[in-house]
Scaffold this motif. Structure first.
Motif, PDB file in Angstrom:
ATOM      1  N   PRO A 119     -10.709   5.406   1.606  1.00  0.00           N
ATOM      2  CA  PRO A 119      -9.855   4.509   0.510  1.00  0.00           C
ATOM      3  C   PRO A 119      -9.833   3.120   1.048  1.00  0.00           C
ATOM      4  O   PRO A 119      -9.998   2.083   0.310  1.00  0.00           O
ATOM      5  N   ALA A 120      -9.829   2.901   2.335  1.00  0.00           N
ATOM      6  CA  ALA A 120      -9.660   1.685   3.022  1.00  0.00           C
ATOM      7  C   ALA A 120     -10.942   0.822   2.574  1.00  0.00           C
ATOM      8  O   ALA A 120     -11.259  -0.212   2.416  1.00  0.00           O
ATOM      9  N   LEU A 121     -12.173   1.464   2.923  1.00  0.00           N
ATOM     10  CA  LEU A 121     -13.560   0.900   2.500  1.00  0.00           C
ATOM     11  C   LEU A 121     -13.710   0.591   0.847  1.00  0.00           C
ATOM     12  O   LEU A 121     -14.291  -0.537   0.494  1.00  0.00           O
ATOM     13  N   GLU A 122     -12.976   1.495   0.143  1.00  0.00           N
ATOM     14  CA  GLU A 122     -12.939   1.171  -1.303  1.00  0.00           C
ATOM     15  C   GLU A 122     -12.025  -0.025  -1.637  1.00  0.00           C
ATOM     16  O   GLU A 122     -12.536  -0.791  -2.684  1.00  0.00           O
ATOM     17  N   TRP A 123     -11.121  -0.113  -1.006  1.00  0.00           N
ATOM     18  CA  TRP A 123     -10.158  -1.381  -1.190  1.00  0.00           C
ATOM     19  C   TRP A 123     -10.885  -2.482  -0.726  1.00  0.00           C
ATOM     20  O   TRP A 123     -10.881  -3.528  -1.628  1.00  0.00           O
ATOM     21  N   SER A 124     -11.771  -2.437   0.241  1.00  0.00           N
ATOM     22  CA  SER A 124     -12.517  -3.650   0.643  1.00  0.00           C
ATOM     23  C   SER A 124     -13.472  -4.100  -0.301  1.00  0.00           C
ATOM     24  O   SER A 124     -13.557  -5.485  -0.732  1.00  0.00           O
ATOM     25  N   GLU A 126     -13.283  -3.575  -3.581  1.00  0.00           N
ATOM     26  CA  GLU A 126     -12.732  -4.014  -4.932  1.00  0.00           C
ATOM     27  C   GLU A 126     -12.060  -5.300  -4.750  1.00  0.00           C
ATOM     28  O   GLU A 126     -12.008  -6.009  -5.295  1.00  0.00           O
ATOM     29  N   VAL A 127     -11.275  -5.473  -3.407  1.00  0.00           N
ATOM     30  CA  VAL A 127     -10.441  -6.607  -3.283  1.00  0.00           C
ATOM     31  C   VAL A 127     -11.243  -7.751  -2.494  1.00  0.00           C
ATOM     32  O   VAL A 127     -10.951  -8.964  -2.994  1.00  0.00           O
ATOM     33  N   LEU A 128     -11.839  -7.336  -1.535  1.00  0.00           N
ATOM     34  CA  LEU A 128     -12.570  -8.386  -0.821  1.00  0.00           C
ATOM     35  C   LEU A 128     -13.973  -8.644  -1.003  1.00  0.00           C
ATOM     36  O   LEU A 128     -14.731  -9.490  -0.714  1.00  0.00           O
ATOM     37  N   GLY A 129     -14.646  -7.841  -2.042  1.00  0.00           N
ATOM     38  CA  GLY A 129     -15.846  -7.912  -2.809  1.00  0.00           C
ATOM     39  C   GLY A 129     -16.843  -7.614  -1.470  1.00  0.00           C
ATOM     40  O   GLY A 129     -17.988  -8.262  -1.713  1.00  0.00           O
ATOM     41  N   ALA A 130     -16.415  -6.779  -0.582  1.00  0.00           N
ATOM     42  CA  ALA A 130     -17.277  -6.593   0.556  1.00  0.00           C
ATOM     43  C   ALA A 130     -17.195  -5.022   0.854  1.00  0.00           C
ATOM     44  O   ALA A 130     -16.381  -4.403   1.171  1.00  0.00           O
ATOM     45  N   SER A 171      -8.179  -6.671  16.624  1.00  0.00           N
ATOM     46  CA  SER A 171      -8.698  -6.265  17.869  1.00  0.00           C
ATOM     47  C   SER A 171      -7.798  -4.815  18.356  1.00  0.00           C
ATOM     48  O   SER A 171      -8.565  -3.939  18.869  1.00  0.00           O
ATOM     49  N   LEU A 172      -6.820  -4.921  17.972  1.00  0.00           N
ATOM     50  CA  LEU A 172      -5.700  -3.622  18.115  1.00  0.00           C
ATOM     51  C   LEU A 172      -6.299  -2.424  17.439  1.00  0.00           C
ATOM     52  O   LEU A 172      -6.250  -1.516  18.042  1.00  0.00           O
ATOM     53  N   SER A 173      -6.655  -2.549  16.140  1.00  0.00           N
ATOM     54  CA  SER A 173      -6.881  -1.593  15.348  1.00  0.00           C
ATOM     55  C   SER A 173      -8.434  -1.171  15.549  1.00  0.00           C
ATOM     56  O   SER A 173      -8.801  -0.037  15.050  1.00  0.00           O
ATOM     57  N   GLY A 174      -9.282  -2.174  15.961  1.00  0.00           N
ATOM     58  CA  GLY A 174     -10.684  -1.784  16.047  1.00  0.00           C
ATOM     59  C   GLY A 174     -11.505  -1.997  14.623  1.00  0.00           C
ATOM     60  O   GLY A 174     -12.664  -1.587  14.615  1.00  0.00           O
ATOM     61  N   SER A 175     -10.827  -2.528  13.614  1.00  0.00           N
ATOM     62  CA  SER A 175     -11.453  -2.733  12.310  1.00  0.00           C
ATOM     63  C   SER A 175     -11.055  -4.062  11.589  1.00  0.00           C
ATOM     64  O   SER A 175      -9.990  -4.356  11.618  1.00  0.00           O
ATOM     65  N   LEU A 176     -12.163  -4.748  11.291  1.00  0.00           N
ATOM     66  CA  LEU A 176     -11.995  -5.773  10.449  1.00  0.00           C
ATOM     67  C   LEU A 176     -11.337  -5.579   9.202  1.00  0.00           C
ATOM     68  O   LEU A 176     -10.443  -6.173   8.718  1.00  0.00           O
ATOM     69  N   ILE A 177     -11.789  -4.631   8.444  1.00  0.00           N
ATOM     70  CA  ILE A 177     -11.245  -3.911   7.233  1.00  0.00           C
ATOM     71  C   ILE A 177      -9.869  -3.772   7.255  1.00  0.00           C
ATOM     72  O   ILE A 177      -9.138  -4.247   6.424  1.00  0.00           O
ATOM     73  N   LEU A 178      -9.254  -3.008   8.492  1.00  0.00           N
ATOM     74  CA  LEU A 178      -7.887  -2.817   8.405  1.00  0.00           C
ATOM     75  C   LEU A 178      -7.190  -3.946   8.783  1.00  0.00           C
ATOM     76  O   LEU A 178      -5.880  -3.954   8.317  1.00  0.00           O
TER      77      LEU A 178
END
Length: 235
Positions: A119-124, A126-130, A171-178
């Motif tokens: 779902p986070a990748l889908e959000w990216s 749809e919202v970020l266009g990436a 850096s704390l989450s380890g994820s640019l998308i998060l």
């Protein structure tokens, strides 16, 4: 010998409007950063949070109790001077994003990763266009340069205050998308933090919790939640 600590020398703090921003004054004297730069802040809300920290100091000044002041100092003294370098470093997380590296087994872990991370990748997308592509295993597999460039441009567009907060979110989450998901209120910060900890939580379920690891995770969670609050107050 006991460690020397600076003493409180002011009676009251006040938020003062400046040219295009706000600052904090102590008995009429402007607060400055450790590098002696003016503590010019982008919003009244952030200035008020900083002022409250100075008001809360008692006989001795304890920087550990002043997270908004520390973050503002970092934004001005460090991130402002190295904006492009910090933005590039954070953008690079996209090419090895936590959400994209999935377990080959066991199936229960893979299913949980898909349920929590897709779902986070889908959000990216749809919202970020990436749209980043998930892969199996831990061996690096590069993402689309065009997609990474879109994300890079978004990171570089952040000012020094938001970028300072964004640094910790990523850096704390380890994820640019998060990091983007937290900044843009995809879900509540606590839930995004939990999603970033999926692998560690699964391991704890299988083998039991390690007390030191739990304590470390709580400290990191506190820093992550603070970064989100700092980001919000900077807008």
């Amino acid at each position: 010998m006991s460690e020397w600590k600076p003493k409180r020398f002011w009676a009251s703090s006040a938020v003062v409007e400046t040219n295009g921003g706000y600052t904090v004054e102590l008995d009429g004297r402007r607060v400055r950063t450790p590098a002696k730069a003016a503590l010019d802040l982008p919003t009244r809300a952030l200035a008020e949070a900083v002022a409250l920290e100075w008001d809360a100091q008692e006989k001795e000044i304890d920087p550990a109790t002043m997270p908004f002041t520390r973050s503002a100092n970092a934004a001005i003294d460090k991130v402002r001077k190295q904006h492009d370098e910090v933005a590039d470093m954070l953008s690079d997380y996209g090419d090895s994003d936590l959400l994209c590296y999935r377990a080959a087994h066991p199936e229960t872990l893979l299913q949980r990763q898909s349920a929590e991370w897709d779902p986070a990748l889908e959000w990216s997308a749809e919202v970020l266009g990436a749209r980043l592509q998930p892969v199996t295993g831990v061996v690096h597999q590069p993402q689309s340069p065009e997609v990474l460039e879109k994300l890079r441009q978004r990171v570089h567009a952040l000012d020094e205050f938001r970028l300072a907060a964004f640094h910790d979110l990523v850096s704390l989450s380890g994820s640019l998308i998060l990091g983007f998901a937290a900044a843009q209120n995809w879900r509540k910060p606590d839930e995004i933090w939990r999603i970033s900890r999926l692998d560690e939580l699964w391991q704890a379920e299988q083998w039991g919790e390690d007390e030191e690891a739990v304590q470390s995770a709580e400290i990191k969670k506190g820093a992550f939640l603070h970064a989100k609050r700092f980001y919000d107050l900077s807008v």
